[in-house]
Structures are given as structure tokens and as C-alpha cells.
Motif scaffolding. Sequence first.
Motif, PDB file in Angstrom:
ATOM      1  N   TYR A 162      31.587  56.580  30.434  1.00  0.00           N
ATOM      2  CA  TYR A 162      32.903  55.738  31.118  1.00  0.00           C
ATOM      3  C   TYR A 162      32.254  54.481  31.872  1.00  0.00           C
ATOM      4  O   TYR A 162      31.074  54.696  32.220  1.00  0.00           O
ATOM      5  CB  TYR A 162      33.806  56.755  32.152  1.00  0.00           C
ATOM      6  N   LEU A 163      33.071  53.776  32.110  1.00  0.00           N
ATOM      7  CA  LEU A 163      32.575  52.489  32.986  1.00  0.00           C
ATOM      8  C   LEU A 163      33.289  52.422  34.347  1.00  0.00           C
ATOM      9  O   LEU A 163      34.398  52.880  34.603  1.00  0.00           O
ATOM     10  CB  LEU A 163      32.913  51.242  32.251  1.00  0.00           C
ATOM     11  N   GLU A 164      32.449  51.877  35.437  1.00  0.00           N
ATOM     12  CA  GLU A 164      33.157  51.609  36.694  1.00  0.00           C
ATOM     13  C   GLU A 164      32.642  50.030  36.857  1.00  0.00           C
ATOM     14  O   GLU A 164      31.877  49.590  36.762  1.00  0.00           O
ATOM     15  CB  GLU A 164      32.390  52.508  37.841  1.00  0.00           C
ATOM     16  N   ARG A 178      38.085  52.584  37.029  1.00  0.00           N
ATOM     17  CA  ARG A 178      37.121  53.398  36.398  1.00  0.00           C
ATOM     18  C   ARG A 178      38.000  53.656  35.208  1.00  0.00           C
ATOM     19  O   ARG A 178      39.208  54.123  35.230  1.00  0.00           O
ATOM     20  CB  ARG A 178      37.136  54.832  37.176  1.00  0.00           C
ATOM     21  N   VAL A 211      29.122  46.188  36.938  1.00  0.00           N
ATOM     22  CA  VAL A 211      29.754  47.073  36.118  1.00  0.00           C
ATOM     23  C   VAL A 211      28.776  48.178  35.660  1.00  0.00           C
ATOM     24  O   VAL A 211      27.505  47.737  35.574  1.00  0.00           O
ATOM     25  CB  VAL A 211      30.288  46.748  34.696  1.00  0.00           C
ATOM     26  N   GLU A 212      28.986  49.459  36.171  1.00  0.00           N
ATOM     27  CA  GLU A 212      27.932  50.533  35.865  1.00  0.00           C
ATOM     28  C   GLU A 212      28.632  51.414  34.682  1.00  0.00           C
ATOM     29  O   GLU A 212      29.796  51.825  34.569  1.00  0.00           O
ATOM     30  CB  GLU A 212      28.128  51.594  37.033  1.00  0.00           C
ATOM     31  N   CYS A 213      27.833  51.993  33.913  1.00  0.00           N
ATOM     32  CA  CYS A 213      28.253  52.723  32.659  1.00  0.00           C
ATOM     33  C   CYS A 213      27.510  54.220  32.999  1.00  0.00           C
ATOM     34  O   CYS A 213      26.276  54.209  33.276  1.00  0.00           O
ATOM     35  CB  CYS A 213      27.621  52.135  31.237  1.00  0.00           C
ATOM     36  N   THR A 227      23.453  49.155  34.033  1.00  0.00           N
ATOM     37  CA  THR A 227      24.415  48.531  34.893  1.00  0.00           C
ATOM     38  C   THR A 227      24.208  47.003  34.355  1.00  0.00           C
ATOM     39  O   THR A 227      23.211  46.510  33.878  1.00  0.00           O
ATOM     40  CB  THR A 227      24.143  48.687  36.240  1.00  0.00           C
ATOM     41  N   CYS A 248      23.172  46.782  29.174  1.00  0.00           N
ATOM     42  CA  CYS A 248      23.199  47.722  30.200  1.00  0.00           C
ATOM     43  C   CYS A 248      21.751  48.026  30.622  1.00  0.00           C
ATOM     44  O   CYS A 248      21.011  48.403  29.917  1.00  0.00           O
ATOM     45  CB  CYS A 248      23.744  49.118  29.700  1.00  0.00           C
ATOM     46  N   VAL A 266      27.519  46.681  26.121  1.00  0.00           N
ATOM     47  CA  VAL A 266      28.766  46.628  26.367  1.00  0.00           C
ATOM     48  C   VAL A 266      29.365  45.180  25.941  1.00  0.00           C
ATOM     49  O   VAL A 266      28.672  44.168  26.356  1.00  0.00           O
ATOM     50  CB  VAL A 266      29.267  46.627  27.918  1.00  0.00           C
TER      51      VAL A 266
END
Length: 536
Positions: A162-164, A178, A211-213, A227, A248, A266
Motif C-alpha cells: 500500500y502507499l502513503e 493512504r 510517497v512511502e510504499c 520511498t 522506490c 511506482v
Amino acid sequence: MAAQCVTKVELTVSCANLLDKDFGSKSDPLCVLLMSSSASQWFELARTEKVQNCLNPQFAKKIVIDYYFEIVQKLKFGLYDIDNATVDLSDDDFLGELECTLGQVVSSRKLTRPLVLKNKHPAGKGTITISAEEIKDNRSANFEVEARKLDNKDFFGKSDPYLEFYKQTETGWQLAHRTEVVNNNLNPTWKPFRIPLQSLCGGDVDKPIKVECYDYDNDGSHDLIGTFETTLTHFQQASRTSPAEFECINSKKKQKKKGYKNSGVVSVKQCQVVTEYSFLDYIMGGCQLNFTVAVDFTGSNGDPKSPGSLHYISPQGVNEYLSAIWAVGNVIQDYDSDKMFPAFGFGAQIPPTWQVSHEFPLNFNPANPFCPGVEGVVEAYRMCLPQVKLYGPTNFSPIINHVATFAKQALQQTTASQYFVLLIITDGVITDMDQTRNSIVNASRLPMSIIIIGVGGADFSAMEFLDGDDGRLRSQTGEAAMRDIVQFVPFRQFQNAPPEALAKSVLAEVPGQVMEFFRVMKLNPAPVPTATTETI
């Protein structure tokens, strides 16, 4: 009288060191925001999502609230450990609360306070942080995002990514959005999503966005895959034929591993910035809210002549049905220019044949079931009551389908001009639950909202199930509702409150539902006509 100074404020909530109420795992917190009415009654304004197995949650769901400079707006943030699917929080473990005013939050911009229990003792070491920001930008970014060749973090199976998305603030990175988790997939495609520009970058297209995965784990120990940082300007260069691509990077892995390239890519296929119209934009563009009332005349209400009956009209001329009609109708009638409201009953035997009907006009005129104003609805109800025999069963689907027929005709509209609100007042358990579920799922694709007010002391758990706050309602065949269109409120919660508290609670979700429908259907408000003077 001076015009009230109102502005919209976006609240972001996070907590630290919450109490752990779960045995063998961690608490699953949710934050509910209550506001105090003029009569010092607390009513629910909004709630965040639930975060699984986490004592230091950052809630992704923002709370938007109207801020009035000249009014003291008392707020109460309550934290609960959610262990069941009911909307009612009284059966969930309480983790602490904070009482403050919106003025305190706004003037601090970022307020951190200890959480306290009901007895005002500290809730362990728990704290809550509320950030406030004025909404000055009414645009949103619509995203379509996928990824490929993500690192596998799971021993059995594949990562569940998932991504934030984070916005840069003066005090660090703040969670803006999120995505959902895509299970067991190193090349995921996430469902399209939208992020308000205010939340993402404060409307500044060149402000850094992080963006963090992550790989989702049930126990809350999510693993960082990688990220990257970018800007909205870069995102906007994306197209389906030429996506914007971002590597990432996992800094720990990069330090340890020679020849490390990335932990996956991504790919943003679309980032479209659109103007978000407000509820007022639609109303001022001439959108009419068409209001229909449906009253439950089933036998479980009790004999209307008996003081114990929910249909018994007291010497003061009131009962719970009338109170609910007045409270909601008084607010909504201002948004309907002809002020003619169709009003129906269901679950009674009606003259002259005494057949049971689940959709009869209160004025017994099928060709013209309209009542003039809320007063007309009340009058029709009073006239109808002694003429029918309370019976059963409690079927909702016929009246929902009836209103849906008109809402379906309104799908022909080319601008946002018609929306339908059905108020059902009932004393109990639905008999035709499967058909009602199907009817609501069908209606979720139409310009229509359903408000259910439960009167009396019955078990209303089935109603809470229809109110899709804790997940999408599904039809018998498993088809999901396009959006949540049902709002359920038990009248007993408002028995000693002023009428405006009930109206505020039941109508709170309608503006958002109106905006969501017209946005999904890509229907814009009609241009605002030149002002005309309304004679009263």
C-alpha cells in the motif's frame, strides 16, 4: 446583524502511546469527534478510519469543520479500540479523550495534549495531536497508480503493498492519504483515488511530496519497501501513454547492498487536477433537494389510542414520529422551491379494502401524494392515523424503489439540478432485509440519500448494518454500493436535546453525499443566476 465569519478548517489527528486493550495484539484505534450544541448536548460530527494493531496511529481521514470566529465551538475527541462491526461505540473499549475548543486548535495550529479517561485521570501516557489548516484551495488531484517489481517482504507468499502520501509542513511530514492494500502482489494496481490539494501540498504544485510504499502486516509491523520524493508538477506530467515513474528507494538496503538499484518502481498513469465544487455551489446553482417522508404504521408501534404507543399523540400534540418530521423537515424545506412533499405510510391495512400496503399516500390520494410544507405532512399524518389499522410486516424496499423511480428519471439531467432525500421513520426490525439491501445498492447509483430515524427502544443493529460507515453495503448477489447513501440515527439519543441537534446529526452526511454523487457523475452546478429578490 453582522454576517457570521465562517471558514472551513481541515483537522488531521494522530496519537501516541495509546492504552493497549487487546490481549495478544494491539488496540485497533478510531477517533470520533463530538461537538457540543447550544444546549450542552454532545453530538457526533465525524470519525476517522480504524487503524489495525497500532498504539501510535496517524489517521489518514481528514475532518473538515466549519470554524466560526465569534462562537465558542466545544469539541471532544474520543479514542476507541474497535473490536466489532457495529457503529455504536458503547460496546468498544474507551482509550481516552480530549475536550478543547476549535479556537484553541486553530490558534495553536498543532495542538498536543494528554488523553484523559472519563474520571479525568490520565489515560496512561496517551497523547493526541490535532493539526488545523484553513481550506483555501478547492481543487483535488485524481490519481491512477500502479507499481512493478516491488521487493518481496513476505516469507510465505508475496508482499501486500500500500502507499502513503505525505505533505511537507513546518513541523515535518504529515500523512495526506493512504491507499488500500493490494494483497499478495508485487505488481499492484491500486483503485483510482483523489487527494484534496490542500491535504497534499497546500495548493503549492512545487512543494515536496513524499510517497512511502509498505508491505502490510496484520500485526501492525508494516515493512517499508521504499520511498521517493516528488512534486505535484511532476505528477501532473503523467499520462496513460507516458506514465510518470518513480524508483522506490530503501535507504537501509541501499547502504548494505552493493549494486542496489531500487526496491521497485511506482508508475503514475494519471494525475488530473480538478475543481471540487462545494455543497453551496450546487445549491446556489439551483439544485433542488426533493424531500419524501415515509412513516411506519406496523403493529409493533402499539395501539395509537394507548399512551404506551409510539403513535400516541400526547395532549401537547407530539410524539416521536411528529418530532422527527418537524426536526428534519424544517431544515430541508428551505432547499425545495415548491415546498410540496410526498408523504407515505407503510405496514398498515388501509380503507376501503383493508389490504396491507407498504406504500400508501398519507392523504390517500395516489394521483397527488404531495403535502404543502412540513405543516402539510404533519396534518396528513394526524388525519391518516385514525383511518388505518396498524399491521405489518416492516418492508422498506417498496418505498425506496418508489423514490428511486423519480431519482432515475433525474439521471437525464445535464447539470446538477435534482437530488432526492427519503426520510424513513420506523420503530423496528426490517422484514425484507435482502430486498432492502438490493434497493439501497441500486439507489446508490442515483441522485438519492436515505435517512432512517429509529423511534422507540427496539434493537436497531440491522439499521446500523445498512448505514455503510464501517464498510460498503452489498446486495444479495455481492454487488457493492457505489457510495454510502444511508444515515441511521436512533431518536432516543436525542430525546432531551433540542430539535436542531437531531436535524444536525441526521443531515450531517447529506451535503457530502450530494457532492460525491455529482462529482462521480461529472455534473457541474448550473451557473449561478443573477440575484433575484425573494418576496416573503
